[in-house]
Design a protein around this motif. Structure first.
Motif, mmCIF file in Angstrom:
data_model
loop_
_atom_site.group_PDB
_atom_site.id
_atom_site.type_symbol
_atom_site.label_atom_id
_atom_site.label_comp_id
_atom_site.label_asym_id
_atom_site.label_seq_id
_atom_site.Cartn_x
_atom_site.Cartn_y
_atom_site.Cartn_z
ATOM 1 N N HIS A 42 0.862 -1.247 -0.194
ATOM 2 C CA HIS A 42 -0.032 -0.097 0.064
ATOM 3 C C HIS A 42 0.976 1.486 0.113
ATOM 4 N N LEU A 45 2.133 3.358 2.357
ATOM 5 C CA LEU A 45 1.670 4.681 2.991
ATOM 6 C C LEU A 45 2.866 5.417 3.438
ATOM 7 N N ALA A 75 -3.664 7.495 9.596
ATOM 8 C CA ALA A 75 -4.439 6.880 8.321
ATOM 9 C C ALA A 75 -5.316 7.896 7.640
ATOM 10 N N ASN A 130 -2.816 10.233 5.782
ATOM 11 C CA ASN A 130 -2.480 9.588 4.418
ATOM 12 C C ASN A 130 -3.456 9.892 3.459
ATOM 13 N N PRO A 179 0.504 4.078 10.184
ATOM 14 C CA PRO A 179 0.809 2.838 9.667
ATOM 15 C C PRO A 179 1.053 1.708 10.652
ATOM 16 N N SER A 180 2.206 1.911 11.380
ATOM 17 C CA SER A 180 3.068 0.891 12.287
ATOM 18 C C SER A 180 1.990 0.508 13.212
ATOM 19 N N ARG A 184 -4.078 -1.633 6.962
ATOM 20 C CA ARG A 184 -3.144 -0.684 6.109
ATOM 21 C C ARG A 184 -3.688 -0.729 4.740
ATOM 22 N N GLN A 185 -4.050 -1.871 4.269
ATOM 23 C CA GLN A 185 -4.385 -2.324 2.938
ATOM 24 C C GLN A 185 -5.886 -1.335 2.708
#
Ligand SMILES: Nc1ncnc2c1ncn2[C@@H]1O[C@H](COP(=O)(O)OP(=O)(O)OP(=O)(O)O)[C@@H](O)[C@H]1O
Length: 312
Positions: free
Chosen positions: A89, A91, A97, A100, A138-139, A146-147
């Motif tokens: 993805h 990011l 999220a 992004n 993301p982490s 994430r996807q």
């Protein structure tokens, strides 16, 4: 003249041989169209050139021959009119999220106010079921989450064409199934035009209006365009009980197991001749059983995922 929204005409991609000699023709005479709002999947063995075709549609790669016309204009480079979702993805790790997604929205509509951008991004974050997790980086998200951010970001810019390269390939089966159904729902709401690569026959039947089948490379081509004649909305559990399901599935699997190899590299094989203009053969495996829901479905194939990692 074709009224397709996307027209792919006689596309070929060649690479020079590493030490002189004959160049490698990955695919040639690839021609197909996609109507506005249509969801089209492409399946073929590893190395036949699916990602290369997707990159050419995105404007990230150029064909050696042929052209891609979208909405009446030739594709000549990347554009926000085409959104891409890759397996990874990609990011920005330092942004949440929401940020992004907002980052892409701002690039698409630079004239919008900060509030407008955030509200729009949040709407898509909610659409992919990430409300409550929008401030996580993301982490701090699972692979599936994430996807979903990647999907939210791509849909949020409301591209004219959405390109997906095995978007669920890295996910476990359970997460994959959930996100596939979310994608069906979001696509139902937005009616995006989608071109998606998958190695998963069941995923293609769940999602697509048509599945393009590629022969093995080198000199691969799109040999068939298979109609998925199963009414929408579709769910994973219901789709497998539709009377057309196994006819379609067997047709796709049979192509991948046998005919993708038999037709490889040659248009002269009997039955392999593409119709004029290089367009794929139109196939509707459900037609034979249409109107006969009582017909017993063949269940001769177990779950099969591709690629089978073979050359021609
Ligand atoms: N820069 C390059 N130089 C030479 N050959 C290349 C180059 N890039 C890609 N290829 C070749 O082009 C072919 C098609 O690659 P592509 O990634 O498009 O296939 P694919 O069908 O998407 O495969 P997969 O399903 O494994 O992702 C491969 O055989 C690959 O080795």
């Amino acid at each position: 003249m074709s009224d397709d929204f996307l027209i792919v005409e006689n596309l070929a991609r060649r690479y020079p041989a590493p030490r002189g000699g004959e160049p490698l023709t990955v695919f040639e005479d690839v021609s197909f169209g996609i109507r506005k709002g249509e969801f089209v999947c492409i399946i073929g063995h590893s190395g036949c050139g699916k990602s290369t075709i997707l990159n050419i549609l995105a404007g990230l790669d150029a064909p050696s021959r042929g052209a891609v016309i979208m909405d009446g204009k030739e594709v000549a480079g990347p554009s926000l009119e085409r959104g891409v979702i890759f397996q990874n993805h990609s990011l920005l790790p330092w942004k949440s999220a929401l940020r992004n997604t907002a980052f892409a929205v701002r690039a698409r509509w630079p004239e919008w106010s900060r509030e407008q951008v955030l509200a729009h991004a949040l709407r898509y974050i909610e659409l992919v079921g990430l409300k409550g997790a929008e401030h996580r980086k993301p982490s701090q998200l699972s692979g599936g989450m994430r996807q979903r951010v990647g999907i939210a970001r791509a849909f949020a810019i409301e591209p004219k064409l959405l390109l997906m390269d095995e978007p669920f390939g890295a996910l476990d089966a359970l997460t994959r199934g959930m996100i596939q159904e979310e994608l069906v729902r979001i696509w139902g709401d937005t009616q995006q035009t989608v071109f998606m690569i998958t190695h998963d026959v069941d995923e293609a039947i769940l999602l697509a209006d048509r599945v393009l089948l590629m022969t093995n490379g080198p000199r691969a081509r799109v040999a068939e365009s298979v109609r998925i004649d199963i009414p929408r909305p579709r769910t994973r559990t219901e789709v497998i009980h539709h009377p057309a399901y196994y006819a379609i599935r067997n047709h796709l699997v049979e192509f991948l197991v046998r005919r993708s190899k038999e037709l490889a590299g040659s248009a002269e094989v009997e039955g392999a001749m593409p119709v004029p203009g290089g367009a794929p053969l139109e196939v509707n495996p459900a037609a034979a059983i249409a109107g006969d829901p009582s017909r017993p479905a063949s269940r001769s194939f177990a779950a099969i995922r591709f690629p089978l990692k073979e050359s021609s």
